[in-house]
Design a protein around this motif. Sequence first.
Motif, PDB file in Angstrom:
ATOM      1  N   VAL A   1       0.824  -1.208   0.000  1.00 52.92           N
ATOM      2  CA  VAL A   1       0.000   0.000   0.000  1.00 52.92           C
ATOM      3  C   VAL A   1       0.859   1.258   0.000  1.00 52.92           C
ATOM      4  O   VAL A   1       0.634   2.191  -0.786  1.00 52.92           O
ATOM      5  CB  VAL A   1      -0.954   0.002   1.217  1.00 52.92           C
ATOM      6  N   SER A   2       1.866   1.306   0.872  1.00 51.65           N
ATOM      7  CA  SER A   2       2.694   2.519   0.975  1.00 51.65           C
ATOM      8  C   SER A   2       3.542   2.741  -0.268  1.00 51.65           C
ATOM      9  O   SER A   2       3.707   3.877  -0.721  1.00 51.65           O
ATOM     10  CB  SER A   2       3.593   2.444   2.219  1.00 51.65           C
ATOM     11  N   ILE A   3       4.086   1.678  -0.835  1.00 46.60           N
ATOM     12  CA  ILE A   3       4.899   1.825  -2.042  1.00 46.60           C
ATOM     13  C   ILE A   3       4.042   2.258  -3.230  1.00 46.60           C
ATOM     14  O   ILE A   3       4.418   3.138  -4.006  1.00 46.60           O
ATOM     15  CB  ILE A   3       5.660   0.511  -2.348  1.00 46.60           C
ATOM     16  N   LEU A   4       2.852   1.651  -3.349  1.00 46.00           N
ATOM     17  CA  LEU A   4       1.946   2.065  -4.424  1.00 46.00           C
ATOM     18  C   LEU A   4       1.479   3.505  -4.222  1.00 46.00           C
ATOM     19  O   LEU A   4       1.351   4.266  -5.186  1.00 46.00           O
ATOM     20  CB  LEU A   4       0.729   1.131  -4.475  1.00 46.00           C
ATOM     21  N   ALA A   5       1.240   3.878  -2.953  1.00 41.54           N
ATOM     22  CA  ALA A   5       0.837   5.253  -2.662  1.00 41.54           C
ATOM     23  C   ALA A   5       1.947   6.231  -3.028  1.00 41.54           C
ATOM     24  O   ALA A   5       1.690   7.324  -3.544  1.00 41.54           O
ATOM     25  CB  ALA A   5       0.479   5.397  -1.182  1.00 41.54           C
ATOM     26  N   ALA A   6       3.194   5.843  -2.769  1.00 44.98           N
ATOM     27  CA  ALA A   6       4.329   6.697  -3.130  1.00 44.98           C
ATOM     28  C   ALA A   6       4.416   6.860  -4.645  1.00 44.98           C
ATOM     29  O   ALA A   6       4.673   7.960  -5.153  1.00 44.98           O
ATOM     30  CB  ALA A   6       5.626   6.101  -2.585  1.00 44.98           C
ATOM     31  N   LEU A   7       4.189   5.767  -5.365  1.00 46.68           N
ATOM     32  CA  LEU A   7       4.223   5.832  -6.825  1.00 46.68           C
ATOM     33  C   LEU A   7       3.132   6.755  -7.370  1.00 46.68           C
ATOM     34  O   LEU A   7       3.303   7.402  -8.400  1.00 46.68           O
ATOM     35  CB  LEU A   7       4.048   4.423  -7.413  1.00 46.68           C
ATOM     36  N   GLU A   8       1.999   6.822  -6.639  1.00 43.83           N
ATOM     37  CA  GLU A   8       0.878   7.657  -7.081  1.00 43.83           C
ATOM     38  C   GLU A   8       0.883   9.029  -6.421  1.00 43.83           C
ATOM     39  O   GLU A   8      -0.110   9.747  -6.446  1.00 43.83           O
ATOM     40  CB  GLU A   8      -0.433   6.924  -6.778  1.00 43.83           C
ATOM     41  N   GLN A   9       2.034   9.376  -5.778  1.00 45.46           N
ATOM     42  CA  GLN A   9       2.215  10.689  -5.149  1.00 45.46           C
ATOM     43  C   GLN A   9       1.241  10.951  -3.986  1.00 45.46           C
ATOM     44  O   GLN A   9       0.905  12.097  -3.692  1.00 45.46           O
ATOM     45  CB  GLN A   9       2.074  11.807  -6.194  1.00 45.46           C
ATOM     46  N   ASN A  10       0.788   9.900  -3.311  1.00 40.83           N
ATOM     47  CA  ASN A  10      -0.081  10.039  -2.142  1.00 40.83           C
ATOM     48  C   ASN A  10       0.760   9.876  -0.879  1.00 40.83           C
ATOM     49  O   ASN A  10       0.684   8.867  -0.177  1.00 40.83           O
ATOM     50  CB  ASN A  10      -1.206   8.994  -2.154  1.00 40.83           C
ATOM     51  N   ALA A  11       1.580  10.878  -0.581  1.00 45.23           N
ATOM     52  CA  ALA A  11       2.509  10.793   0.550  1.00 45.23           C
ATOM     53  C   ALA A  11       1.771  10.639   1.875  1.00 45.23           C
ATOM     54  O   ALA A  11       2.233   9.922   2.780  1.00 45.23           O
ATOM     55  CB  ALA A  11       3.402  12.035   0.597  1.00 45.23           C
ATOM     56  N   GLY A  12       0.610  11.292   2.013  1.00 44.38           N
ATOM     57  CA  GLY A  12      -0.150  11.209   3.253  1.00 44.38           C
ATOM     58  C   GLY A  12      -0.574   9.792   3.566  1.00 44.38           C
ATOM     59  O   GLY A  12      -0.509   9.348   4.717  1.00 44.38           O
ATOM     60  N   VAL A  13      -1.012   9.063   2.535  1.00 44.06           N
ATOM     61  CA  VAL A  13      -1.412   7.667   2.713  1.00 44.06           C
ATOM     62  C   VAL A  13      -0.192   6.808   3.028  1.00 44.06           C
ATOM     63  O   VAL A  13      -0.228   5.940   3.908  1.00 44.06           O
ATOM     64  CB  VAL A  13      -2.140   7.132   1.455  1.00 44.06           C
ATOM     65  N   ALA A  14       0.915   7.028   2.326  1.00 41.37           N
ATOM     66  CA  ALA A  14       2.129   6.230   2.510  1.00 41.37           C
ATOM     67  C   ALA A  14       2.661   6.318   3.941  1.00 41.37           C
ATOM     68  O   ALA A  14       2.932   5.296   4.590  1.00 41.37           O
ATOM     69  CB  ALA A  14       3.205   6.680   1.522  1.00 41.37           C
ATOM     70  N   ILE A  15       2.802   7.546   4.451  1.00 42.39           N
ATOM     71  CA  ILE A  15       3.335   7.735   5.809  1.00 42.39           C
ATOM     72  C   ILE A  15       2.288   7.397   6.860  1.00 42.39           C
ATOM     73  O   ILE A  15       2.567   6.710   7.847  1.00 42.39           O
ATOM     74  CB  ILE A  15       3.833   9.180   6.005  1.00 42.39           C
ATOM     75  N   GLY A  16       1.056   7.877   6.644  1.00 41.48           N
ATOM     76  CA  GLY A  16      -0.009   7.625   7.611  1.00 41.48           C
ATOM     77  C   GLY A  16      -0.284   6.145   7.784  1.00 41.48           C
ATOM     78  O   GLY A  16      -0.561   5.682   8.896  1.00 41.48           O
ATOM     79  N   ASN A  17      -0.194   5.380   6.705  1.00 37.40           N
ATOM     80  CA  ASN A  17      -0.411   3.938   6.766  1.00 37.40           C
ATOM     81  C   ASN A  17       0.590   3.271   7.700  1.00 37.40           C
ATOM     82  O   ASN A  17       0.233   2.447   8.548  1.00 37.40           O
ATOM     83  CB  ASN A  17      -0.306   3.339   5.355  1.00 37.40           C
ATOM     84  N   VAL A  18       1.867   3.630   7.560  1.00 38.47           N
ATOM     85  CA  VAL A  18       2.914   3.018   8.388  1.00 38.47           C
ATOM     86  C   VAL A  18       2.758   3.407   9.857  1.00 38.47           C
ATOM     87  O   VAL A  18       2.758   2.545  10.745  1.00 38.47           O
ATOM     88  CB  VAL A  18       4.317   3.431   7.873  1.00 38.47           C
ATOM     89  N   VAL A  19       2.621   4.695  10.120  1.00 37.35           N
ATOM     90  CA  VAL A  19       2.507   5.165  11.505  1.00 37.35           C
ATOM     91  C   VAL A  19       1.222   4.638  12.145  1.00 37.35           C
ATOM     92  O   VAL A  19       1.230   4.145  13.273  1.00 37.35           O
ATOM     93  CB  VAL A  19       2.553   6.707  11.566  1.00 37.35           C
ATOM     94  N   GLY A  20       0.113   4.718  11.402  1.00 33.47           N
ATOM     95  CA  GLY A  20      -1.161   4.229  11.915  1.00 33.47           C
ATOM     96  C   GLY A  20      -1.132   2.728  12.171  1.00 33.47           C
ATOM     97  O   GLY A  20      -1.676   2.251  13.173  1.00 33.47           O
ATOM     98  N   SER A  21      -0.502   1.966  11.287  1.00 34.79           N
ATOM     99  CA  SER A  21      -0.395   0.522  11.461  1.00 34.79           C
ATOM    100  C   SER A  21       0.423   0.172  12.702  1.00 34.79           C
ATOM    101  O   SER A  21       0.072  -0.738  13.456  1.00 34.79           O
ATOM    102  CB  SER A  21       0.244  -0.121  10.221  1.00 34.79           C
TER     103      SER A  21
END
Length: 322
Positions: free
Chosen positions: A54-74
Motif C-alpha cells: 500500500v505505501s509503495i503504491l501510494a508513493a508511486l501515485e504521489q499520495n505521501a499522506g497515505v504512505a506515511i499515515g499507513n505506516v505510523v497508523g499501522s
Amino acid sequence: MVYILLIIGFALLIVGANFFVDGSSNIARGLRVSPLLIGLTIVAFGTSSPEATVSILAALEQNAGVAIGNVVGSNIFNITLVVGLTALINPLKVENVTIRKEIPFTLLAGVVLYVLISDNLLQGASQNLVTRADGIILLLIFAIFLYYIFEVARQSRESMTGERVSSESESETVKWGKSLLLALGGLAAIIFGGDLVVNSATTIALSFGMSETLVGLSIVAVGTSLPELITSVTAAFKRESEIAIGNIVGSNIFNILFVLGAASVISPLAVTGKIFIDILLMVFLTVLLLVFSRTNFRVGKGEGIVLILSYIVYMVYIIIRN
C-alpha cells in the motif's frame, strides 16, 4: 462500486497474507528456525506485506499522506489494539532478549524517523520531507537489523544440533511444493489487494473531505494491519506467545525501516505537520510496551485493557483533529 472494490481489496489482503504466512512458516520450520525468529521475520514480514504494498503504491501515485499515515497508523494499531486483544486472550510472555534488543530497536527506528522528517526544525528547510537519502538511511538500518537476525538464527541452529534427529524428521514432513505455492499465491493476492485498497480508500476519503493523512492513519492502517491482528490472536489461542510478540515487534521494525525506506527511495514523501504528533505517540507507546514487558516478563490482561483504551482515545482524537 468503489466500496465493493475496497471490500474485495481488504479480503485479498487478509486471505493473501494468511496464505503467505502459512506457506512461509512451513518453509521456515523445515529450515529449523525458532518460533521467535519465525515471528520476527517470516510471519512479521509476511503480515507487513500489505503495508509495504500500500505505501509503495501510494508513493508511486504521489499520495505521501497515505504512505506515511499507513505506516505510523499501522504501528500504533499493532502496539495498542493487536497487543491489547492478544494479551486479553492469553497474557503475552516476553523473552528477555526481546526486551533488551528487539523492542529497543523498534524504539530506535521511531526516533530515527522523527529526526529524519524534522527538516524544518533541524535545517530550516521550507518543507519537511522523507527524501531519497533518508530512505537509504532507513534501509541501511534495516540491513543491520537483518544481519542481527541472521546471527541469532545461526546461533539458534547451532544450539539445536543435539536435536538433529527430531528436526530432520520435522523437515521431512514439510510439503515444499505446496508451501511455495501458498507463499507465492498469497503474495500475488496481497499486491493486487493493496492496489485496490489504495485507490478505493483514497477516492472514498476525498469524497467525504477527509485528508490523505487521516485516511492512511485510520482506514488503510486498520485494513492493512488485519493480518497482524489475525495472526497474533491465532497465536495467542494456540499459546504461541513468541510468535505473537515477534510478529508485532518485527512488523513495526519492517514498516518503518523497509516500507518507508523503500517508498521514499521511489518518490520523496512530503510530511504534514499533523503526523509529527502521531509519530511522537508511536514512540511513546513503544516505550509503554517496553515498560509493560518488563513487568514479570509479560503483558497481562490489565495492561492489554490499557492499550485497547489508548487506541480508542487515539481514534477519537484523529477524527476530531481532521
